[in-house]
Design a protein around this motif. Structure first.
Motif, short mmCIF file in Angstrom:
data_model
loop_
_atom_site.label_atom_id
_atom_site.label_comp_id
_atom_site.label_asym_id
_atom_site.label_seq_id
_atom_site.Cartn_x
_atom_site.Cartn_y
_atom_site.Cartn_z
N LEU A 174 -7.02 -4.90 -4.29
CA LEU A 174 -6.89 -6.26 -4.38
C LEU A 174 -6.06 -6.70 -5.89
N GLN A 175 -5.81 -6.07 -6.92
CA GLN A 175 -4.97 -6.32 -7.96
C GLN A 175 -3.72 -6.36 -7.41
N ARG A 176 -3.28 -5.37 -6.90
CA ARG A 176 -1.78 -5.31 -6.32
C ARG A 176 -1.47 -6.20 -5.13
N ALA A 177 -2.53 -6.68 -4.43
CA ALA A 177 -2.55 -7.75 -3.58
C ALA A 177 -1.88 -8.93 -4.17
N LEU A 227 1.47 -6.11 5.41
CA LEU A 227 0.35 -5.10 5.27
C LEU A 227 0.63 -4.13 6.27
N LEU A 228 0.79 -4.57 7.43
CA LEU A 228 1.07 -3.76 8.54
C LEU A 228 2.23 -2.59 8.25
N SER A 229 3.22 -3.07 7.91
CA SER A 229 4.32 -2.26 7.60
C SER A 229 4.06 -1.09 6.41
N ARG A 230 3.48 -1.79 5.33
CA ARG A 230 2.99 -0.71 4.61
C ARG A 230 2.16 0.14 4.82
N ALA A 231 1.14 -0.02 5.67
CA ALA A 231 -0.06 0.87 6.08
C ALA A 231 0.82 1.92 7.05
N ILE A 232 1.84 1.49 7.93
CA ILE A 232 2.41 2.49 8.81
C ILE A 232 3.35 3.48 7.87
N LEU A 233 3.93 2.90 6.74
CA LEU A 233 4.62 3.76 6.15
C LEU A 233 4.08 4.54 5.20
N ALA A 234 2.62 4.25 5.06
CA ALA A 234 1.80 5.36 4.21
C ALA A 234 1.35 6.55 5.06
N GLY A 235 1.57 6.56 6.45
CA GLY A 235 1.25 7.60 7.60
C GLY A 235 2.13 8.69 7.86
N LYS A 251 1.52 -13.54 1.80
CA LYS A 251 1.89 -13.39 0.15
C LYS A 251 1.10 -12.68 -0.55
N HIS A 252 -0.17 -12.23 -0.03
CA HIS A 252 -1.05 -11.40 -0.95
C HIS A 252 -1.69 -10.26 -0.13
N SER A 253 -1.03 -9.13 0.10
CA SER A 253 -1.89 -8.11 0.70
C SER A 253 -1.19 -6.82 0.39
N TYR A 254 -1.94 -5.76 0.61
CA TYR A 254 -1.56 -4.52 -0.20
C TYR A 254 -2.17 -3.51 0.86
N TYR A 255 -1.62 -2.30 0.79
CA TYR A 255 -2.15 -1.09 1.40
C TYR A 255 -2.41 0.08 0.57
N LEU A 256 -3.31 0.75 0.04
CA LEU A 256 -3.43 1.54 -0.91
C LEU A 256 -4.14 2.95 -0.17
N LYS A 257 -3.41 3.97 -0.34
CA LYS A 257 -4.04 5.23 0.25
C LYS A 257 -4.07 6.08 -0.78
N VAL A 258 -5.32 6.64 -1.05
CA VAL A 258 -5.49 7.95 -1.91
C VAL A 258 -5.65 9.02 -1.15
N ARG A 259 -4.94 10.15 -1.50
CA ARG A 259 -4.70 11.26 -0.72
C ARG A 259 -4.52 12.62 -1.59
N ASP A 260 -4.83 13.90 -0.92
CA ASP A 260 -4.61 14.93 -1.90
C ASP A 260 -3.06 15.29 -2.31
N LYS A 273 -14.22 -17.48 -4.72
CA LYS A 273 -13.92 -17.11 -5.98
C LYS A 273 -12.67 -16.90 -6.61
N GLU A 274 -12.51 -16.93 -7.74
CA GLU A 274 -11.39 -16.81 -8.43
C GLU A 274 -10.82 -15.37 -8.24
N ALA A 275 -9.45 -15.11 -8.28
CA ALA A 275 -9.00 -13.65 -7.87
C ALA A 275 -8.92 -12.94 -9.44
N THR A 276 -10.00 -12.49 -9.79
CA THR A 276 -10.27 -11.91 -11.26
C THR A 276 -10.70 -10.64 -11.00
N GLU A 277 -10.45 -9.74 -12.02
CA GLU A 277 -10.78 -8.28 -11.98
C GLU A 277 -12.39 -8.28 -12.00
#
Length: 330
Positions: free
Chosen positions: A322-325, A90-98, A225-234, A283-287
């Motif tokens: 969360l889905q991508r995680a 998760l840390l690696s993904r976050a840094i690479l998004a910057g 095993k289950h983490s994700y960093y999502l960045k929405v930008r212009d 809870k279960e990991a459902t949408e």
């Protein structure tokens, strides 16, 4: 840029002593934020203390309980380090998004945590800004505030924290090691490092003047095993987040044992949503459960004139992260 004195520290103690002795002195590491602010006449230090000779502060090493990341390690070094990629993706993904690859090669871990807001009114010295000049007012409050906060702001400041790395560090429960005057050392849980604006928006964090970040430490966890960093930008690169989500899940059987949901681009500091986390645990990991967590996360949002879109965008970003995680495996 205004004239300033320059010193190159040869030890942590010397660096702390030099900055502590001068109220308008600043530490210099990669310089990717400070030098820009000096060029724009936003920051006006009378002395710069260069830390780059303190090579021991660039070490990334395992510890008995996790990993220690030196404050002078570059963002690129951290993101690509095998221990980080394997145990803290998760840390690696976050840094690479910057930022960009060039900036990640220069920017440091300590400097990244210390970076200031990118609010355009903060950078424009012709406009009032309580963060830049306390008591002058907040031009953004009734101005163009599309990029600004929807959580935790005050009438003094509505700016957002611009970084990505810290969002992941909040999700991973990092601690920050600090060295102060007289050799005193202390640690700050990352959740207590940055501040909300309140009546003192000029104070970005809880460091005292002259205190030096020496390392960031991460404990072992079950989120790899289950983490994700999502960045929405212009745009796809070199842009700050409209909304970012650091999402991490630890499963026990088919149910969520632990959850972390931290939002970026929505507050004066990384915004950890305990509401979303509470809605997920057990809870279960459902949408459907992800959508319920997203609703809980955004329930107390208070959008401004031009950023109401962040509420719906935030909900969708949380669900997608969360889905991508759940799709991620190492």
């Amino acid at each position: 840029m205004r004239p300033f004195k320059y010193a190159r520290a040869t030890s942590e103690a010397e660096a702390v002593q030099l900055v502590s002795a001068t109220p308008t002195a600043k530490f210099l590491a990669g310089g990717t934020n400070l030098l820009d602010l000096m060029k724009e006449d936003v920051e006006r230090p009378t002395q710069i203390v260069d830390l780059t000779r303190l090579s021991h502060l660039a070490q990334i090493r395992p510890t008995l309980n996790g990993i220690s990341i030196g404050a002078l390690a570059t963002n690129a070094q951290v993101a690509n380090h095998p221990l980080v990629r394997q145990n803290y993706p998760l840390l690696s993904r976050a840094i690479l998004a910057g930022a960009s690859a060039q900036i990640r090669n220069m920017a440091t871990v300590g400097g990244n945590l210390m970076q200031r807001t990118r609010c355009p009114y903060f950078y424009d010295t012709a406009m009032p800004c309580n963060k830049r000049e306390p008591g002058s007012g907040c031009a953004a409050f009734h101005g163009l505030n599309r990029m600004h906060a929807i959580f935790g702001y005050s009438d003094k400041c509505i700016a957002t924290y611009p970084g990505d790395m810290a969002n992941a560090l909040y999700a991973l429960d990092a601690t920050v090691k600090i060295r102060g005057a007289n050799g005193q050392e202390r640690t700050i849980p990352i959740r207590d490092f940055h501040r909300l604006p309140g009546d003192t928006p000029e104070q970005d964090n809880n460091l005292q003047h002259g205190e030096l970040i020496v390392a960031v430490e991460l404990a072992k966890n079950d989120f790899a095993k289950h983490s994700y960093y999502l960045k929405v930008r212009d745009r796809a690169s070199y842009a700050f987040a409209l909304v970012a989500v650091a999402a991490a899940l630890a499963l026990e059987g088919d149910r969520i044992k632990q959850a972390r949901v931290v939002l970026g681009g929505v507050a004066h500091k990384p915004w950890r949503s305990t509401e979303a986390e509470d809605a997920l645990v057990g809870k279960e990991a459902t949408e459907a459960n992800f959508r319920a967590a997203a609703e809980a996360a955004m329930k107390e949002a208070k959008p401004l004139a031009h950023n109401a879109y962040k509420v719906e965008l935030g909900k969708r970003a949380i669900v997608l992260a969360l889905q991508r995680a759940m799709d991620e495996t190492i």
